[in-house]
Design an enzyme around this catalytic site. Structure first.
Site, PDB file in Angstrom:
ATOM      1  N   ARG A   1       0.756  -1.128  -0.746  1.00 35.65           N
ATOM      2  CA  ARG A   1       0.226   0.009   0.261  1.00 35.65           C
ATOM      3  C   ARG A   1       0.557   1.277  -0.063  1.00 35.65           C
ATOM      4  O   ARG A   1       1.673   1.312   0.653  1.00 35.65           O
ATOM      5  CB  ARG A   1      -0.862  -0.228   1.748  1.00 35.65           C
ATOM      6  CG  ARG A   1      -1.754  -1.136   1.590  1.00 35.65           C
ATOM      7  CD  ARG A   1      -3.358  -0.621   0.576  1.00 35.65           C
ATOM      8  NE  ARG A   1      -4.003  -0.762   0.252  1.00 35.65           N
ATOM      9  CZ  ARG A   1      -4.483  -2.350  -0.465  1.00 35.65           C
ATOM     10  NH1 ARG A   1      -3.279  -2.956  -1.069  1.00 35.65           N
ATOM     11  NH2 ARG A   1      -5.848  -3.248  -0.157  1.00 35.65           N
TER      12      ARG A   1
ATOM     13  N   HIS B   1      -1.218  -0.483  -9.732  1.00 35.34           N
ATOM     14  CA  HIS B   1      -2.346  -1.940  -8.295  1.00 35.34           C
ATOM     15  C   HIS B   1      -2.118  -3.904  -9.544  1.00 35.34           C
ATOM     16  O   HIS B   1      -3.243  -3.481  -9.772  1.00 35.34           O
ATOM     17  CB  HIS B   1      -2.949  -1.123  -7.867  1.00 35.34           C
ATOM     18  CG  HIS B   1      -3.262  -1.775  -6.817  1.00 35.34           C
ATOM     19  ND1 HIS B   1      -3.481  -0.632  -5.786  1.00 35.34           N
ATOM     20  CD2 HIS B   1      -3.551  -2.976  -6.441  1.00 35.34           C
ATOM     21  CE1 HIS B   1      -3.858  -1.647  -5.347  1.00 35.34           C
ATOM     22  NE2 HIS B   1      -3.887  -3.203  -5.035  1.00 35.34           N
TER      23      HIS B   1
HETATM   24  P1  NAP Z   1      -0.904 -10.887   6.006  1.00 34.84           P
HETATM   25  O1  NAP Z   1      -1.388 -12.597   5.791  1.00 34.84           O
HETATM   26  O2  NAP Z   1      -2.158 -10.535   6.889  1.00 34.84           O
HETATM   27  O3  NAP Z   1       0.035 -10.755   6.045  1.00 34.84           O
HETATM   28  C1  NAP Z   1       0.766  -9.959   6.624  1.00 34.84           C
HETATM   29  C2  NAP Z   1       1.647  -9.729   7.213  1.00 34.84           C
HETATM   30  O4  NAP Z   1       2.377  -8.677   7.704  1.00 34.84           O
HETATM   31  C3  NAP Z   1       2.138 -10.822   8.972  1.00 34.84           C
HETATM   32  O5  NAP Z   1       3.622 -11.375   8.552  1.00 34.84           O
HETATM   33  C4  NAP Z   1       2.170  -9.416   9.555  1.00 34.84           C
HETATM   34  O6  NAP Z   1       2.392  -9.711  10.587  1.00 34.84           O
HETATM   35  C5  NAP Z   1       2.969  -8.374   9.024  1.00 34.84           C
HETATM   36  N1  NAP Z   1       2.547  -7.480   9.781  1.00 34.84           N
HETATM   37  C6  NAP Z   1       1.586  -6.592  10.091  1.00 34.84           C
HETATM   38  N2  NAP Z   1       1.186  -5.944  10.937  1.00 34.84           N
HETATM   39  C7  NAP Z   1       2.693  -5.625  11.070  1.00 34.84           C
HETATM   40  C8  NAP Z   1       3.562  -4.834  11.724  1.00 34.84           C
HETATM   41  N3  NAP Z   1       3.226  -4.105  12.461  1.00 34.84           N
HETATM   42  N4  NAP Z   1       4.550  -5.352  12.475  1.00 34.84           N
HETATM   43  C9  NAP Z   1       5.438  -6.112  11.966  1.00 34.84           C
HETATM   44  N5  NAP Z   1       4.709  -7.541  10.607  1.00 34.84           N
HETATM   45  C10 NAP Z   1       3.759  -6.622  10.341  1.00 34.84           C
HETATM   46  O7  NAP Z   1      -1.629  -9.959   4.386  1.00 34.84           O
HETATM   47  P2  NAP Z   1      -0.849 -10.399   3.293  1.00 34.84           P
HETATM   48  O8  NAP Z   1      -2.390 -11.318   2.433  1.00 34.84           O
HETATM   49  O9  NAP Z   1      -0.092 -11.324   2.825  1.00 34.84           O
HETATM   50  O10 NAP Z   1      -1.187  -9.214   2.181  1.00 34.84           O
HETATM   51  C11 NAP Z   1      -0.917  -8.072   2.802  1.00 34.84           C
HETATM   52  C12 NAP Z   1      -0.958  -6.471   1.918  1.00 34.84           C
HETATM   53  O11 NAP Z   1      -0.305  -7.019   0.482  1.00 34.84           O
HETATM   54  C13 NAP Z   1      -2.801  -6.809   1.973  1.00 34.84           C
HETATM   55  O12 NAP Z   1      -2.639  -6.217   3.214  1.00 34.84           O
HETATM   56  C14 NAP Z   1      -2.784  -5.373   0.936  1.00 34.84           C
HETATM   57  O13 NAP Z   1      -2.187  -3.784   1.421  1.00 34.84           O
HETATM   58  C15 NAP Z   1      -1.641  -6.272  -0.304  1.00 34.84           C
HETATM   59  N6  NAP Z   1      -1.423  -6.140  -1.414  1.00 34.84           N
HETATM   60  C16 NAP Z   1      -1.131  -5.516  -2.678  1.00 34.84           C
HETATM   61  C17 NAP Z   1      -1.339  -6.359  -4.062  1.00 34.84           C
HETATM   62  C18 NAP Z   1      -1.361  -5.472  -5.260  1.00 34.84           C
HETATM   63  O14 NAP Z   1      -1.623  -6.010  -6.186  1.00 34.84           O
HETATM   64  N7  NAP Z   1      -0.463  -4.401  -5.217  1.00 34.84           N
HETATM   65  C19 NAP Z   1      -2.926  -7.792  -3.448  1.00 34.84           C
HETATM   66  C20 NAP Z   1      -3.230  -7.578  -3.132  1.00 34.84           C
HETATM   67  C21 NAP Z   1      -2.294  -7.963  -1.193  1.00 34.84           C
HETATM   68  P3  NAP Z   1       2.538 -11.645  10.817  1.00 34.84           P
HETATM   69  O15 NAP Z   1       2.360 -12.737  10.761  1.00 34.84           O
HETATM   70  O16 NAP Z   1       3.261 -11.808  12.720  1.00 34.84           O
HETATM   71  O17 NAP Z   1       0.910 -11.682  11.689  1.00 34.84           O
END
Ligand code: NAP
Length: 315
Positions: free
Chosen positions: A230, A278
């Protein structure tokens, strides 16, 4: 009785989900009563909403029987912005197509920066036949902030390619071949070690502008950034300054604060920035339908959903 499942996504996607959700349900051996248009469903009878936050359902008050809200996006800040009922689980999207797409995008941009491919594509011909061999992947450190469904999968893939991968998350992780770090105290040193830094954190109160001016200043000279998460994770002014001064080599920005990125935004014309609109990854109807049906099947069996959003943490 078959649960009533309301597809509240983009109307243009109704045909695709209308095909793939019943197919996935049949393959899983469960029955669903699928409604593709909120106008065709009595809200008081809907058991599950498949939600796009920019879709037709923004007020959940009439939906009094919900067992779950299944977000079509991995990012949940927009869904949380709709203030869904707190006693109904909100589930974020984790599905193979989304994950595989992100692996392709991140691997592609990391390899591009690792090999400095732009130098041979964009620049004038190198008349001096300047030979400059890139290091091996094993001698290149890639940092990945966020080791969830997407970051974890990208970290594993880059590690299997041979990169020296350091991952960072809130809770400790164990990913073969990846040096996993966790907690705020290890963030700065992770950023300082990363020659290529990949952002795959959710946007929450705790991660807003997490890549701030002080941390950008700690990135190694010549480092590259790949932001596939993001825009709000980054201090853009500080990033532009570092790129302008040549301290950072390149930034790939798939996401920005405002999308679409306004035509006069300095990122568009910056020689050290690549903007992609995106497109790093997207939820794919066929594989997403399988994931959604698997979630509903769990819930029908009395098991909790996977990937439930923690409202307090915002992801
Ligand atoms: P996820 O499974 O919820 O993983 C989030 C990761 O971030 C987890 O490892 C979490 O730690 C870590 N995290 C969150 N808050 C943190 C903090 N304060 N300090 C340290 N680590 C933290 O999410 P995901 O499915 O991988 O997706 C990640 C993001 O990618 C989404 O939220 C979205 O914004 C973005 N995205 C972008 C696209 C695009 O096309 N550009 C597509 C899809 C998603 P823990 O494992 O310890 O909980």
């Amino acid at each position: 009785m078959a649960p009533v499942v309301l597809f509240a996504g983009n109307p243009e996607k109704r045909a695709a989900y209308g095909e793939h959700l019943p197919a996935a349900a049949a393959a899983a051996g469960i029955e669903i009563d699928l409604r593709l248009d909120p106008a065709d469903a009595d809200p008081a009878c809907v058991d599950y909403i498949i939600l796009a936050p920019d879709g037709p359902v923004t007020d959940f008050t009439p939906y009094t029987r919900l067992g779950g809200i299944l977000n079509l996006w991995a990012g949940v800040e927009a869904a949380l912005g709709l203030d869904p009922p707190r006693d109904v689980p909100l589930v974020r999207m984790v599905e193979d197509g989304l994950t595989l797409g992100m692996i392709d995008y991140v691997t592609g941009h990391v390899l591009r920066h690792h090999l400095d491919i732009d130098r041979y594509i964009d620049s004038a011909p190198i008349a001096e036949w300047e030979v400059d061999y890139p290091p091996l992947a094993r001698d290149r450190t890639v940092g990945i902030l966020g080791l969830g469904a997407l970051g974890g999968a990208c970290a594993a893939r880059l590690a299997s390619h041979g990169f020296n991968v350091i991952g960072w998350s809130r809770r400790p992780k164990d990913i073969p071949g990846v040096e996993c770090r966790s907690g705020p105290e290890t963030l700065d040193e992770t950023i300082a070690a990363a020659e290529i830094l990949v952002l795959l954190l959710p946007w929450t109160d705790a991660t807003s502008r997490i890549l701030n001016a002080r941390r950008i200043a700690r990135m190694p000279r010549g480092a590259c950034l790949v932001n596939a998460a993001r825009g709000q994770l980054v201090d853009h002014r500080a990033l532009l300054e570092a790129l302008g001064a040549g301290r950072l080599r390149h930034a790939t920005m798939d996401v920005t604060d405002v999308e679409p990125l306004p035509p006069d935004d300095p990122y568009w014309s910056h020689p050290r920035v690549t903007v992609t609109p995106h497109i790093a990854s997207v939820t794919r109807p066929e594989t997403a339908s399988q994931a959604i049906i698997a979630q509903i099947a769990r819930h029908r069996r009395g098991e909790p959903f996977l990937h439930v959003v923690d409202r307090a943490r915002g992801y």
